[in-house]
Design an enzyme around this catalytic site. Sequence first.
Site, PDB file in Angstrom:
ATOM      1  N   ASP A  88      51.988  19.862  38.543  1.00 40.74           N
ATOM      2  CA  ASP A  88      51.557  20.477  38.715  1.00 40.74           C
ATOM      3  C   ASP A  88      52.994  19.976  39.881  1.00 40.74           C
ATOM      4  OD1 ASP A  88      51.580  22.611  41.118  1.00 40.74           O
ATOM      5  OD2 ASP A  88      50.524  23.419  39.344  1.00 40.74           O
ATOM      6  N   ILE A  89      54.025  20.694  40.677  1.00 41.54           N
ATOM      7  CA  ILE A  89      54.999  19.843  41.489  1.00 41.54           C
ATOM      8  C   ILE A  89      53.469  20.264  42.900  1.00 41.54           C
ATOM      9  CG2 ILE A  89      56.338  20.823  40.357  1.00 41.54           C
ATOM     10  CD1 ILE A  89      56.960  22.784  41.791  1.00 41.54           C
ATOM     11  N   HIS A 107      50.110  28.767  31.353  1.00 41.86           N
ATOM     12  CA  HIS A 107      50.184  27.351  31.823  1.00 41.86           C
ATOM     13  C   HIS A 107      48.066  26.832  32.403  1.00 41.86           C
ATOM     14  CE1 HIS A 107      52.016  29.644  34.869  1.00 41.86           C
ATOM     15  NE2 HIS A 107      50.516  28.648  35.924  1.00 41.86           N
ATOM     16  N   LEU A 108      47.451  26.431  31.513  1.00 44.39           N
ATOM     17  CA  LEU A 108      46.838  25.339  31.640  1.00 44.39           C
ATOM     18  C   LEU A 108      46.554  24.395  32.885  1.00 44.39           C
ATOM     19  CD1 LEU A 108      43.296  25.635  31.153  1.00 44.39           C
ATOM     20  CD2 LEU A 108      43.697  23.505  29.929  1.00 44.39           C
ATOM     21  N   HIS A 109      45.798  24.859  34.222  1.00 45.34           N
ATOM     22  CA  HIS A 109      45.859  24.231  35.228  1.00 45.34           C
ATOM     23  C   HIS A 109      44.782  23.060  34.817  1.00 45.34           C
ATOM     24  CE1 HIS A 109      48.162  25.611  38.516  1.00 45.34           C
ATOM     25  NE2 HIS A 109      48.018  27.062  37.796  1.00 45.34           N
TER      26      HIS A 109
END
Length: 158
Positions: free
Chosen positions: A43-44, A112-114
Amino acid sequence: MANNESKPRKDLDESCVFCLIAHNRDEVTTVIKQDEELVCFSDIYPAAPHHYLVVPREHILSCRSLNRRNIDLVERMAKFGKEVLCEQGITDLKDVRLGFHQPPFISVDHLHLHVLAPASQISSYMEYKFTPGTDCFIIEESLRKRLGKVSSPAIKKF
């Protein structure tokens, strides 16, 4: 890092940054792991020491676009995320948080899965974004249970 070149697919949305990453068309993002169906990258704006995103190569709008036929996809995404954590040296899989932001709280319109670890070290100023049981964030297990009760809407592909 896997370097498999994926072939262009008709389910690629050229305007979606996650589609570009998933189809190896983004020159900036480093892919940590990928297979035929899923891609994982950092993740950015990490909220924890390990904060990754797992995305399907197929362009699916969000977790609200899913139904019971997609329970296996959600399970595969979670398994993939846990594999990445193990490969990154995370041994305590009890101190992780896996989940999805729900619309309108998503920044990229691509499922999207964190994957966050250690969950106990999620930064205090970002905790609100990753609190289970809120309108903003649903953990992977809760999403699977919810999908088991949903029968209708088909996947929305854009």
